[in-house]
Design a protein around this motif. Structure first.
Motif, PDB file in Angstrom:
ATOM      1  N   LEU A  60      41.970  34.313  53.962  1.00  0.00           N
ATOM      2  CA  LEU A  60      40.421  34.725  53.595  1.00  0.00           C
ATOM      3  C   LEU A  60      39.830  34.171  52.052  1.00  0.00           C
ATOM      4  CD1 LEU A  60      41.104  38.127  55.084  1.00  0.00           C
ATOM      5  CD2 LEU A  60      39.579  36.267  55.466  1.00  0.00           C
ATOM      6  N   ILE A  61      41.377  33.721  51.612  1.00  0.00           N
ATOM      7  CA  ILE A  61      41.102  33.650  50.285  1.00  0.00           C
ATOM      8  C   ILE A  61      40.249  32.454  50.051  1.00  0.00           C
ATOM      9  CG2 ILE A  61      42.767  32.389  47.918  1.00  0.00           C
ATOM     10  CD1 ILE A  61      45.199  33.877  49.634  1.00  0.00           C
ATOM     11  N   ARG A  62      39.760  31.478  48.917  1.00  0.00           N
ATOM     12  CA  ARG A  62      38.734  30.957  48.434  1.00  0.00           C
ATOM     13  C   ARG A  62      38.042  31.056  47.117  1.00  0.00           C
ATOM     14  NH1 ARG A  62      33.776  33.273  48.341  1.00  0.00           N
ATOM     15  NH2 ARG A  62      33.626  35.997  49.790  1.00  0.00           N
ATOM     16  N   PRO A  63      38.058  30.001  46.690  1.00  0.00           N
ATOM     17  CA  PRO A  63      37.339  29.649  46.001  1.00  0.00           C
ATOM     18  C   PRO A  63      35.685  30.367  45.496  1.00  0.00           C
ATOM     19  CG  PRO A  63      37.960  27.529  46.427  1.00  0.00           C
ATOM     20  CD  PRO A  63      37.636  28.418  47.467  1.00  0.00           C
ATOM     21  N   MET A  64      35.555  31.426  44.312  1.00  0.00           N
ATOM     22  CA  MET A  64      34.217  31.808  43.674  1.00  0.00           C
ATOM     23  C   MET A  64      32.780  31.255  43.168  1.00  0.00           C
ATOM     24  SD  MET A  64      32.965  34.469  40.810  1.00  0.00           S
ATOM     25  CE  MET A  64      34.650  35.627  40.454  1.00  0.00           C
ATOM     26  N   THR A  65      32.174  31.427  44.279  1.00  0.00           N
ATOM     27  CA  THR A  65      30.918  30.641  44.299  1.00  0.00           C
ATOM     28  C   THR A  65      29.492  30.956  43.320  1.00  0.00           C
ATOM     29  OG1 THR A  65      29.667  32.116  45.922  1.00  0.00           O
ATOM     30  CG2 THR A  65      31.283  30.094  47.183  1.00  0.00           C
ATOM     31  N   ASP A  66      29.013  31.141  43.425  1.00  0.00           N
ATOM     32  CA  ASP A  66      27.680  31.052  42.609  1.00  0.00           C
ATOM     33  C   ASP A  66      27.187  32.966  42.768  1.00  0.00           C
ATOM     34  OD1 ASP A  66      27.102  29.349  41.329  1.00  0.00           O
ATOM     35  OD2 ASP A  66      26.073  28.566  41.827  1.00  0.00           O
ATOM     36  N   ALA A  67      27.020  32.751  44.606  1.00  0.00           N
ATOM     37  CA  ALA A  67      27.061  33.843  45.572  1.00  0.00           C
ATOM     38  C   ALA A  67      28.107  34.628  44.998  1.00  0.00           C
ATOM     39  CB  ALA A  67      26.436  33.657  46.734  1.00  0.00           C
ATOM     40  N   ASP A  68      28.811  34.838  44.924  1.00  0.00           N
ATOM     41  CA  ASP A  68      30.283  35.728  44.911  1.00  0.00           C
ATOM     42  C   ASP A  68      30.010  36.311  43.805  1.00  0.00           C
ATOM     43  OD1 ASP A  68      31.637  35.083  47.275  1.00  0.00           O
ATOM     44  OD2 ASP A  68      32.470  33.425  46.319  1.00  0.00           O
ATOM     45  N   GLU A  69      30.127  35.551  42.434  1.00  0.00           N
ATOM     46  CA  GLU A  69      29.104  36.124  40.983  1.00  0.00           C
ATOM     47  C   GLU A  69      28.233  36.680  40.741  1.00  0.00           C
ATOM     48  OE1 GLU A  69      27.515  34.151  37.170  1.00  0.00           O
ATOM     49  OE2 GLU A  69      28.979  32.614  37.497  1.00  0.00           O
ATOM     50  N   GLY A  70      26.924  36.157  41.542  1.00  0.00           N
ATOM     51  CA  GLY A  70      25.910  37.283  41.526  1.00  0.00           C
ATOM     52  C   GLY A  70      26.415  38.185  42.235  1.00  0.00           C
ATOM     53  N   ALA A  71      27.020  38.751  42.895  1.00  0.00           N
ATOM     54  CA  ALA A  71      27.198  40.068  43.503  1.00  0.00           C
ATOM     55  C   ALA A  71      27.953  40.378  43.367  1.00  0.00           C
ATOM     56  CB  ALA A  71      28.166  39.054  45.541  1.00  0.00           C
ATOM     57  N   LEU A  72      28.571  40.336  42.190  1.00  0.00           N
ATOM     58  CA  LEU A  72      29.919  41.621  41.313  1.00  0.00           C
ATOM     59  C   LEU A  72      29.121  41.921  40.208  1.00  0.00           C
ATOM     60  CD1 LEU A  72      32.335  38.507  41.535  1.00  0.00           C
ATOM     61  CD2 LEU A  72      33.002  41.641  41.821  1.00  0.00           C
ATOM     62  N   ILE A  73      28.031  40.632  39.869  1.00  0.00           N
ATOM     63  CA  ILE A  73      27.378  41.401  39.185  1.00  0.00           C
ATOM     64  C   ILE A  73      26.708  42.594  39.314  1.00  0.00           C
ATOM     65  CG2 ILE A  73      25.384  40.822  36.997  1.00  0.00           C
ATOM     66  CD1 ILE A  73      27.239  38.621  36.792  1.00  0.00           C
ATOM     67  N   ALA A  74      25.694  42.387  40.105  1.00  0.00           N
ATOM     68  CA  ALA A  74      24.933  43.362  40.596  1.00  0.00           C
ATOM     69  C   ALA A  74      26.450  44.583  40.778  1.00  0.00           C
ATOM     70  CB  ALA A  74      24.591  42.935  41.882  1.00  0.00           C
ATOM     71  N   ALA A  75      27.366  44.400  41.831  1.00  0.00           N
ATOM     72  CA  ALA A  75      27.982  45.498  42.364  1.00  0.00           C
ATOM     73  C   ALA A  75      28.565  46.120  40.949  1.00  0.00           C
ATOM     74  CB  ALA A  75      29.137  45.051  42.805  1.00  0.00           C
ATOM     75  N   GLU A  79      26.512  47.337  38.520  1.00  0.00           N
ATOM     76  CA  GLU A  79      25.114  48.275  38.358  1.00  0.00           C
ATOM     77  C   GLU A  79      25.528  49.416  38.956  1.00  0.00           C
ATOM     78  OE1 GLU A  79      22.273  45.382  38.261  1.00  0.00           O
ATOM     79  OE2 GLU A  79      22.112  44.164  36.594  1.00  0.00           O
ATOM     80  N   LYS A  80      25.987  49.732  39.807  1.00  0.00           N
ATOM     81  CA  LYS A  80      25.772  50.567  41.185  1.00  0.00           C
ATOM     82  C   LYS A  80      26.890  51.676  40.987  1.00  0.00           C
ATOM     83  CE  LYS A  80      24.193  47.080  44.307  1.00  0.00           C
ATOM     84  NZ  LYS A  80      23.892  46.095  45.134  1.00  0.00           N
ATOM     85  N   MET A  81      28.007  51.288  39.925  1.00  0.00           N
ATOM     86  CA  MET A  81      28.824  52.160  40.041  1.00  0.00           C
ATOM     87  C   MET A  81      30.289  51.918  38.740  1.00  0.00           C
ATOM     88  SD  MET A  81      31.522  50.242  42.009  1.00  0.00           S
ATOM     89  CE  MET A  81      30.253  49.853  43.669  1.00  0.00           C
ATOM     90  N   PRO A  82      30.497  53.331  37.938  1.00  0.00           N
ATOM     91  CA  PRO A  82      31.256  53.402  36.450  1.00  0.00           C
ATOM     92  C   PRO A  82      31.944  52.206  36.430  1.00  0.00           C
ATOM     93  CG  PRO A  82      31.036  55.303  37.475  1.00  0.00           C
ATOM     94  CD  PRO A  82      31.027  54.302  38.873  1.00  0.00           C
ATOM     95  N   VAL A  83      32.743  51.577  37.099  1.00  0.00           N
ATOM     96  CA  VAL A  83      33.778  50.660  36.624  1.00  0.00           C
ATOM     97  C   VAL A  83      33.563  49.563  37.963  1.00  0.00           C
ATOM     98  CG1 VAL A  83      36.108  49.943  36.397  1.00  0.00           C
ATOM     99  CG2 VAL A  83      35.121  52.174  35.458  1.00  0.00           C
ATOM    100  N   LEU A  84      33.699  48.012  37.354  1.00  0.00           N
ATOM    101  CA  LEU A  84      34.172  47.324  38.412  1.00  0.00           C
ATOM    102  C   LEU A  84      34.612  46.615  38.067  1.00  0.00           C
ATOM    103  CD1 LEU A  84      33.339  46.000  41.637  1.00  0.00           C
ATOM    104  CD2 LEU A  84      32.033  44.406  40.526  1.00  0.00           C
ATOM    105  N   LEU A  85      36.079  46.152  38.896  1.00  0.00           N
ATOM    106  CA  LEU A  85      37.453  45.669  38.660  1.00  0.00           C
ATOM    107  C   LEU A  85      37.352  44.146  39.741  1.00  0.00           C
ATOM    108  CD1 LEU A  85      40.087  45.117  37.006  1.00  0.00           C
ATOM    109  CD2 LEU A  85      41.202  46.655  37.711  1.00  0.00           C
ATOM    110  N   THR A  86      37.751  43.100  39.356  1.00  0.00           N
ATOM    111  CA  THR A  86      38.118  42.026  40.184  1.00  0.00           C
ATOM    112  C   THR A  86      39.089  41.332  39.693  1.00  0.00           C
ATOM    113  OG1 THR A  86      37.540  40.351  41.437  1.00  0.00           O
ATOM    114  CG2 THR A  86      36.814  40.439  39.343  1.00  0.00           C
ATOM    115  N   THR A  87      40.110  41.223  40.705  1.00  0.00           N
ATOM    116  CA  THR A  87      41.560  40.641  40.312  1.00  0.00           C
ATOM    117  C   THR A  87      41.588  38.573  40.757  1.00  0.00           C
ATOM    118  OG1 THR A  87      43.415  42.079  40.000  1.00  0.00           O
ATOM    119  CG2 THR A  87      43.994  39.811  40.482  1.00  0.00           C
ATOM    120  N   ILE A  88      40.996  38.379  39.681  1.00  0.00           N
ATOM    121  CA  ILE A  88      41.419  36.141  40.162  1.00  0.00           C
ATOM    122  C   ILE A  88      42.306  36.011  39.681  1.00  0.00           C
ATOM    123  CG2 ILE A  88      38.671  36.983  40.235  1.00  0.00           C
ATOM    124  CD1 ILE A  88      40.400  34.909  37.570  1.00  0.00           C
TER     125      ILE A  88
END
Length: 386
Positions: A147-162, A164-173
């Motif tokens: 399941l490990i894979r490179p980040m895509t444009d879609a992944d980046e956009g999904a993180l930015i959108a996420a 906006e929906k909660m106080p904190v979003l942390l991602t380990t990369i």
């Protein structure tokens, strides 16, 4: 429902200093002030404790599960609520339920659940930690390599959108799977970016710090180590100039001497803070569970895959505090800050969390002198009593 009350009868640690023979005044879920003396304003309910200490509630930025539930297995508001409730008796009043590397579809479900938990104001829910899937195969740990894979444009956009929906979003990369430009855009969108599960070197880690990464996930574990000519990600983390760093303080994931060396070396911006990396076992008597279809066994204080790989931790936050104070030997005040103030700072929430100061959330833990949890309040509402 919050109440207006005053707590007396225990020493008060506000996150920086102690207050003796004082009252903590709480109104509508917020700390109004600490009042010298035990006389309180009229009209307040008085909670009289029989000794011990009260301190800021703990903040845990890496919680995979609890109460028999893993976020990966049940990405729902009900699961988030169960996880938060399972950790409250151990002093944790704000946490990031953590999704371990999984499919895009399940990740989207977890984000939707986080957004709903935010709307429902689930007690203790601070946001989400998405640990992967953009990691390094060389340092995968217990993450499913399929399941490990490179980040895509879609992944980046999904993180930015996420975010906006909660106080904190942390991602380990891991830098192996994510370009620096993506980190810069994520940071600009207030996504907290942490380096972890990476075999990158010191210079790469520093370059990603310049791009906007501000944290390192479970220091020493699943990352390049300090060498004589290559300081690695561990060296970059404790060099003092770039990163906050989470630490699993169970004596299994990191040797006590390594902890002591890191604490002595870490100066300047960023602090080492405590995480549990807890799994479903917390608050239960479970002996095993599954992650991504793989069996994890609970034995001798650790959680391991069948090949012996560590898979999260069988750890709660008050146990981590006790370990740092009693085994590592740091001052109690610093152990408490490592569990509350420093993680709050790491995700930009220290104006509200990690302190008992004017205007901070009334997230409170009552501890006995031997550091057992006697009571817990989240935003002024009592959620645990022993």
């Amino acid at each position: 429902m919050t109440d207006n009350f005053a707590i007396v009868g225990a020493r008060i640690f506000d996150g920086q200093a102690w207050h003796n023979r004082s009252a903590l005044i709480v109104r509508q879920g917020v700390v109004e002030r600490i009042e010298a003396g035990t006389q309180v304003p009229a009209g307040l309910h008085v909670i009289e404790l029989n000794g011990g200490m009260i301190a800021p509630g703990f903040v845990d930025l890496q919680v995979n599960g609890g109460g028999g539930v893993m976020l990966n297995d049940a990405p729902s508001v009900a699961a988030i609520r169960t996880i938060c409730e399972a950790h409250a008796p151990f002093g944790t009043t704000a946490l990031l339920p953590t999704l371990i590397t999984d499919t895009p579809e399940l990740t989207a479900e977890a984000v939707a659940a986080g957004a709903e938990a935010t709307q429902e104001k689930v007690p203790g829910f601070l946001g989400l930690h998405l640990e992967g899937p953009h990691l390094s195969l060389a340092r995968k740990g217990a993450h499913d390599p399929k399941l490990i894979r490179p980040m895509t444009d879609a992944d980046e956009g999904a993180l930015i959108a996420a975010r906006e929906k909660m106080p904190v979003l942390l991602t380990t990369i891991a830098p192996e799977s994510v370009e620096p430009g993506r980190v810069s855009r994520l940071a600009q969108a207030d996504v907290v970016v942490s380096l972890g599960h990476t075999d990158s070197g010191y210079k790469t880690a520093q370059a990603f710090a310049e791009a906007g990464a501000t944290m390192v996930t479970h220091l020493f574990n699943a990352m390049s180590q300090i060498g004589n000519r290559e300081p690695g990600v561990v060296g970059a983390a404790i060099d003092g100039q770039s990163f906050y760093a989470g630490l699993i303080a169970d004596g299994i994931h990191v040797h006590p001497t390594a902890m002591q060396i890191a604490l002595k070396a870490k100066k300047g911006y960023g602090k080492i803070f405590l995480v549990t990396d807890a799994m479903a076992t917390i608050g239960t008597d479970m002996k095993s569970f599954t992650l991504n279809g793989r069996l994890i066994k609970r034995e001798n204080g650790s959680l391991r895959l069948e090949d012996g790989t560590l898979a999260g931790a069988d750890l709660d936050m008050i146990s981590a505090v006790r370990f740092m104070h009693k085994t590592i030997g740091i001052e109690l005040e610093e152990a408490l800050r490592m569990a509350s103030l420093y993680p709050a700072e790491a995700v930009g929430q220290d104006g509200r969390l990690g302190r008992l100061m004017i205007g901070s959330a009334a997230n409170i833990v009552h501890l006995s002198d031997d550091l057992s949890v006697k009571g817990v309040w989240i935003e002024g509402a009592k959620v645990f009593s022993n």
